[in-house]
Design a protein around this motif. Structure first.
Motif, short mmCIF file in Angstrom:
data_model
loop_
_atom_site.label_atom_id
_atom_site.label_comp_id
_atom_site.label_asym_id
_atom_site.label_seq_id
_atom_site.Cartn_x
_atom_site.Cartn_y
_atom_site.Cartn_z
N UNK A 279 0.85 -1.24 0.04
CA UNK A 279 0.04 0.04 -0.14
C UNK A 279 0.82 1.32 -0.06
N UNK B 8 -11.94 14.96 -5.96
CA UNK B 8 -10.61 15.63 -6.10
C UNK B 8 -10.55 17.03 -6.32
N UNK C 177 -13.37 14.37 -11.70
CA UNK C 177 -12.87 14.90 -10.57
C UNK C 177 -13.84 15.49 -9.35
N UNK D 243 -11.73 -1.19 4.99
CA UNK D 243 -12.73 -0.41 5.48
C UNK D 243 -14.01 -1.13 5.45
N UNK E 136 -12.23 -2.78 -5.72
CA UNK E 136 -12.69 -1.83 -4.65
C UNK E 136 -13.95 -1.97 -4.48
N UNK F 138 -12.33 12.36 -0.72
CA UNK F 138 -12.23 11.58 -1.61
C UNK F 138 -12.19 9.98 -0.98
N UNK F 139 -11.46 9.75 -0.11
CA UNK F 139 -11.48 8.39 0.25
C UNK F 139 -13.21 7.87 0.88
N UNK G 135 -14.97 7.09 -1.90
CA UNK G 135 -14.76 5.78 -2.48
C UNK G 135 -15.29 4.70 -1.48
N UNK G 136 -15.41 4.98 -0.13
CA UNK G 136 -16.05 4.07 0.69
C UNK G 136 -17.38 3.95 0.52
N UNK H 126 -6.50 7.05 -2.99
CA UNK H 126 -7.63 7.86 -2.50
C UNK H 126 -8.92 7.46 -3.12
N UNK H 127 -9.05 7.25 -4.27
CA UNK H 127 -10.02 7.00 -4.87
C UNK H 127 -10.60 5.40 -4.64
N UNK H 128 -9.40 4.85 -4.20
CA UNK H 128 -9.80 3.19 -3.75
C UNK H 128 -10.34 3.34 -2.25
N UNK H 129 -10.22 4.34 -1.62
CA UNK H 129 -10.93 4.50 -0.10
C UNK H 129 -9.66 4.52 0.89
N UNK H 130 -8.58 4.83 0.39
CA UNK H 130 -7.42 4.80 1.23
C UNK H 130 -7.47 6.06 2.08
N UNK I 17 -15.75 12.60 -7.58
CA UNK I 17 -15.04 11.81 -6.58
C UNK I 17 -14.22 12.52 -5.52
N UNK J 29 -7.12 -2.46 0.22
CA UNK J 29 -7.68 -1.24 0.87
C UNK J 29 -9.30 -1.57 1.26
N UNK K 92 -13.44 4.97 -9.77
CA UNK K 92 -12.99 5.40 -11.00
C UNK K 92 -11.72 4.99 -11.63
#
Lengths: 782, 268
Positions: A488, B52, B47, B109, B168, B72-73, B76-77, A500-504, B50, B105, B82
């Motif tokens: 990671x 950004x 952007x 979560x 994800x 952003x994160x 995603x959760x 970040x777009x994967x949720x990290x 999500x 990742x 994207x």
């Protein structure tokens, strides 16, 4: 009231100097993308040069200023851009920061050589400190001049950037260098010019400061922190922000000097360093107030890195071999040298703390020795009996402090972490490590570790303890890199926005890795088992640590060790070679001790050419050895035999050094080739040759044949190189181990560099044309 | 059912309005297309969705909930995945590790979350290896699994990005020019994949210049020009729309300077 007015006017003129320095910093940053850590060192060099020209050579004030500010400094800046900065274009932020940090260290070392600190350097203020009376307050002309110059600089820069073609080109170069070039601009010339302007502004500040106090190279160089604090107000890019920030900082410092006496204290906490700490505190406050940085999706660079991940097996065996070799060599070394070697091991352990942070996660810290200091002091306070529990507590404390320090900076981009850690280092020097309760008499003894009944009692045991710790932490870091978390971190280094777009949660991940790094640095301090002085924890001590860790090869555990030994070797080199000098031309003879002062910085500056550091290159040469069992057996047997001969006093100290060098450089890398069954005749000849050379080395009477240590070392190195070269000659060509990757972007092929066949083949591969067809298409037969 | 909705979203960069009052719906189980000339604001819209870039006004709703202020994160959760127009792969990792990072990742979560969409056989399997193999197989990346992504051609690197995003397990997937770098055959197979994913409930928002692909897979299309939505409808309706024709061919009332179809460089 009068004192208040005096302080205000003094503060404004100090603000003027800050503004001039910081504008130079902002100009080079916005136009070349490099945040120049050596900017204060530029000012320092200019101040000393002004002293040299004006005081030592007696040139009148005005011509001296013109020479320094308008001739020497811009030329110096342009030279730095051409020789160093252009090479690091397109490299990672870490490399950019480390190269300017190295420049800082090198210039500081150089200044100490040219203008030895044993002498005192003073310049009279302008007009012999004549003063003018304003509202009943006497104001020196020098201060008024500083104010006037700052206003002129502000006006001049504004004009250049908004109204001239050149200024607009300078702003364009940082937005998109290639685009500017494609549109007919000349990015090389514009960035050279921006460095010349930056250096000129630094020089103005240096000359203005020269009259204020006795010149001190370190103090002047660290002025850069003040410039940072001021530049951060304008998010490092805005000139109006710089001027606002300067006024705030200038006034704060002036009122601080006026109203906080050096004896002031809050309870047991002395405020003697409070004024020095103001810029660092301001930097943090401004940073906390900044809104979180936007992520950027600009396309991640897709260049495969050279560093390969070592296997767990290699790490375990490597760790064991490392401890055994240390134990064997340490056994041969006598008293005071052992202490210095342990110093090198300690640095290696501190540098290891940068492997997860910088190597894996791509973040940087310039204050690792500060964390080492916190670990050391905590151990001294809590573990007088050497209890391992105190070690654990000290390490945890460092992790917590690290997390708190890093949090404000990590919300922002990478450069802010460098600034925040530098400021933290400075703050701790000014407010923590100078407290009587923390380091009485500015020194503190760290108790040695006691594991139950077994207590570390000799320098030798201490060295082995450090080796074991280094090996265990190193193995742990390899395991970490191979784990999901390590993957990671590597992913985050390649593309934060994708993570970040994967949720990290990027901030949380970075804080965690920073805390880990601070904890390892603290571990080094708590296990040091010796007396420290407070200067060892200062910013000037931390900078070479970060620098040499990156030079050694930050992605790897071996790189940290190389960096540590390199840094640890300098004090040893200056005692062994104390009587030697290196002659450059007939009339300049450079004592080795002086060379030692700026060699580390000079090494770091060359990083632009090898951004991966030294270790991957070396490792590539030795990797094959690790993969072949007979080679490993012979390597260890040979080393053990040499050690035994030395232990039994059959061979002397220098003969042993020479034999080990020849063995490691010439014999070991050739072993895997020699154990390859092809072309036996030739291999046998080479094998016998290198074996004989090693034996001959042992019996050359190094100690008696050559008089001086320097000559001896030189001859040994030449001898080793000769053996390697001849061996390769006997064997035939050995293939290059590390292939060089392409450096130019495909967009710039044919514009920046000539179109080569390799470019055409690359393009063809992407388009699905194979090489034979390519020749038909391009109409070339070769 | 609408999964993602933009309510008069605007994004401003200094004096430049990159996206202006754009409204858009993405339905679950369907591919929605977002097309427009270069510089129209498509990537900026992504952007903003999500997180950004911050929108200067307007809202982003996911399953009817306003997520405009989430990071952003966090988005995603909540289920937004994207890919990127300019590749954002993990170049130093292998193909398999790129997808593994996506899995790991997500696993860090999603433990307490309810069932996630199941749009690929094997996805959501308790064993990460089974899941990884399913993604690699479906994207035809098995043979490349151990290659470093930094050395792959663009088309395959884009597939790796898609695989990573799928790992994800989002409920809405934003794809930014995913088919550029693919040849005709690969593009056909890619179209089949998008339809398969959508048929299992995934909502897809597709930015793409390959018109035949867009016409084939999208049920609804929105057309963006100079930051504004100038048309919305089925592919057939959009194709017949005059505003769209003029935007693409440059014969309309706002001709760009220079070459036809030229527009300002898209702000990232």
């Amino acid at each position: 009231m009068r004192t208040f007015l005096t302080a205000t006017i003094g503060g404004l003129s100090t603000a003027a100097i800050y503004a001039i320095t910081a504008s130079g910093l902002v100009v080079t940053y916005t136009t070349s993308g490099v945040f120049n850590f050596a900017h204060g060192a530029f000012s320092m060099m200019a101040a000393f040069m002004y002293w040299q020209v004006h005081v030592a050579w007696g040139v009148p004030t005005l011509p001296a200023i013109v020479l320094v500010v308008f001739v020497v400094a811009p030329l110096f800046g342009a030279l730095i851009e051409r020789v160093i900065m252009r090479g690091i274009e397109g490299t990672s932020e870490v490399v950019k920061i480390v190269v300017t940090v190295s420049l800082f260290v090198a210039l500081l070392g150089l200044a100490n050589v040219i203008w030895p600190p044993t002498q005192s350097y003073t310049v009279l203020p302008f007009f012999n400190n004549a003063a003018l009376s304003i509202f009943g307050v006497k104001v020196g002309w020098a201060r008024l001049i500083a104010l006037a110059v700052a206003l002129a600089v502000a006006g001049g820069l504004r004009f250049v950037f908004t109204s001239t073609r050149l200024g607009i080109a300078m702003r364009a170069v940082v937005d998109d260098r290639s685009l500017l070039q494609l549109n007919g601009g000349r990015p090389g010339r514009t960035s050279m010019l921006s460095w010349a302007i930056g250096a000129g502004l630094a020089a103005i500040a240096g000359v203005l400061l020269a009259g204020e106090q006795t010149l001190s190279a370190t103090t002047l160089s660290l002025l850069v922190i003040n410039a940072y604090a001021v530049a951060v107000v304008g998010r490092l890019r805005s000139l109006p922000g710089v001027f606002v920030g300067s006024v705030i900082l200038g006034l704060l410092v002036a009122y601080g000097q006026q109203y906080v006496s050096s004896e002031a204290a809050i309870g047991p906490v002395s405020l003697s360093g409070a004024v020095t700490a103001i810029p660092a505190v301001m930097l943090f406050v401004v940073m906390v107030l900044q809104p979180q940085d936007r992520l950027e999706a600009r396309g991640a660079t897709r260049v495969p890195t050279a560093a390969r991940m070592p296997s767990m097996k290699l790490a375990l065996w490597g760790g064991l071999a490392f401890v055994l070799v240390t134990a064997a060599l340490g056994n041969l070394i006598a008293g005071p040298d052992l202490f210095k070697v342990a110093g090198g091991y300690l640095f290696a352990l501190v540098m290891l703390s940068l492997v997860p942070l910088t190597g894996y996660a791509g973040q940087i810290s310039l204050a690792q020795m500060t964390f080492t200091g916190i670990g050391a002091v905590a151990m001294a306070a809590w573990g007088a009996s050497g209890s391992p529990l105190a070690v654990v507590a000290s390490v945890l404390l460092c992790a917590v402090v690290g997390a708190v320090v890093a949090l404000p900076a990590l919300r922002l981009s990478g450069i802010y972490l460098a600034l925040a850690t530098a400021a933290f280092g400075l703050f701790c020097s000014a407010m923590v490590f100078n407290q009587q309760d923390v380091m009485p008499g500015l020194s503190r003894q760290v108790p040695r570790l006691a594991l139950g009944p077994f207590k570390i009692s000799s320098d030798y045991q201490q060295l082995v303890l450090l080796a074991v710790t280094f090996a265990l932490v190193g193995i742990g870091l390899v395991a970490l890199r191979r784990s999901a978390w390590g993957r990671r971190l590597a992913a985050m280094k390649d593309s934060p926005v994708a993570c970040a777009t994967l949720g990290l949660n990027l901030t949380a991940t970075k804080v965690a890795v920073f805390a880990l790094s601070a904890a390892i640095a603290g571990l080094a301090g708590s296990l040091a088992g010796r007396t420290f002085i407070s200067d060892e924890f200062g910013l000037p001590a931390s900078l070479p640590v970060t620098m040499l860790a990156v030079v050694g090869g930050i992605g790897s555990v071996a790189g940290a060790f190389m960096g540590g030994i390199f840094l640890g070797a300098f004090p040893i080199a200056s005692t062994v070679f104390a009587a030697n000098a290196i002659g450059v031309f007939r009339f300049v003879s450079l004592p080795v001790t002086d060379l030692v002062a700026f060699a580390p910085g000079a090494t770091g500056v060359s990083l632009g050419r090898e951004p991966d550091g030294a270790a991957p290159q070396m490792a590539a040469g030795f990797r094959a050895v690790g993969e072949s069992v007979p080679s490993l057996v012979v390597s260890f047997a040979g080393f053990a035999a040499l050690w035994l001969l030395a232990r039994l006093d059959v061979v002397g100290g220098w003969a042993f050094v020479a034999a080990v060098l020849v063995f490691v450089l010439a014999v070991v890398p050739l072993l895997p080739l020699l154990f390859n069954p092809e072309d036996m005749g030739r291999k046998l000849a080479t094998g016998i040759f290198v074996g004989l050379c090693t034996v001959v080395t042992v019996f050359i009477p190094w100690d008696t044949a050559i008089a001086s240590n320097g000559m001896r070392a030189l001859v040994i190195v030449l001898w080793a190189v000769l053996v390697v070269r001849t061996a390769i000659g006997v064997h035939g060509a050995v293939p290059d181990v590390v292939p060089r990757g392409p450096r130019t972007s495909p967009d710039m092929v044919g514009i920046d560099t000539p179109l080569t066949r390799a470019d055409a083949v690359d393009a063809g591969r992407v388009l699905g044309i194979d090489e034979d067809e390519l020749d038909l298409v391009t109409g070339r037969s070769q | 059912m609408t999964v993602l909705e933009l309510e008069s979203l605007s994004v401003r960069f200094g004096g430049h309005l990159a996206v202006s009052d754009a409204s858009l719906r993405v339905e679950g189980g369907r591919v929605t297309g977002l097309i427009g000339p270069n510089g129209a604001g498509k990537t900026t819209t992504f952007n903003a969705i999500c997180g950004v870039v911050p929108p200067s006004s307007g809202r982003v709703l996911l399953d009817g909930k306003d997520i405009s202020s989430a990071g952003t994160h966090q988005r995603a959760r909540l289920g937004i995945g994207r890919t990127f127009q300019r590749l954002e792969v993990f170049g130093s990792l292998s193909v398999a590790d790129n997808i593994r990072v996506g899995q790991e990742i997500r696993r860090s979560w999603s433990r307490r979350k309810a069932a996630l969409p199941q749009y690929l056989d094997g996805l959501g399997d308790p064993s990460p290896d089974v899941e990884l193999a399913a993604i690699l197989t479906r994207l035809d990346l098995v043979a490349l699994a151990d290659q470093p992504v930094g050395a792959l051609p663009t088309g395959q690197a884009r597939l790796v990005e898609l695989g990573r995003a799928l790992a994800a397990r989002p409920s809405v997937l934003l794809l930014d020019e995913p088919a550029s770098g693919l040849d005709e055959q690969e593009t056909d197979a890619f179209g089949d994949l998008l339809l398969q994913l959508a048929s299992h409930g995934l909502g897809i928002l597709l930015v793409e210049h390959d018109v035949p692909l867009v016409m084939r897979v999208c049920e609804r299309l929105s057309v963006l020009d100079f930051g504004q939505i100038i048309a919305e409808g089925t592919p057939a309706e959009v194709r017949a729309n005059e505003a769209v024709l003029s935007a693409y061919l440059g014969t309309g009332p706002t001709p760009a300077p220079g070459a036809p179809g030229a527009a300002p460089v898209e702000a990232q």
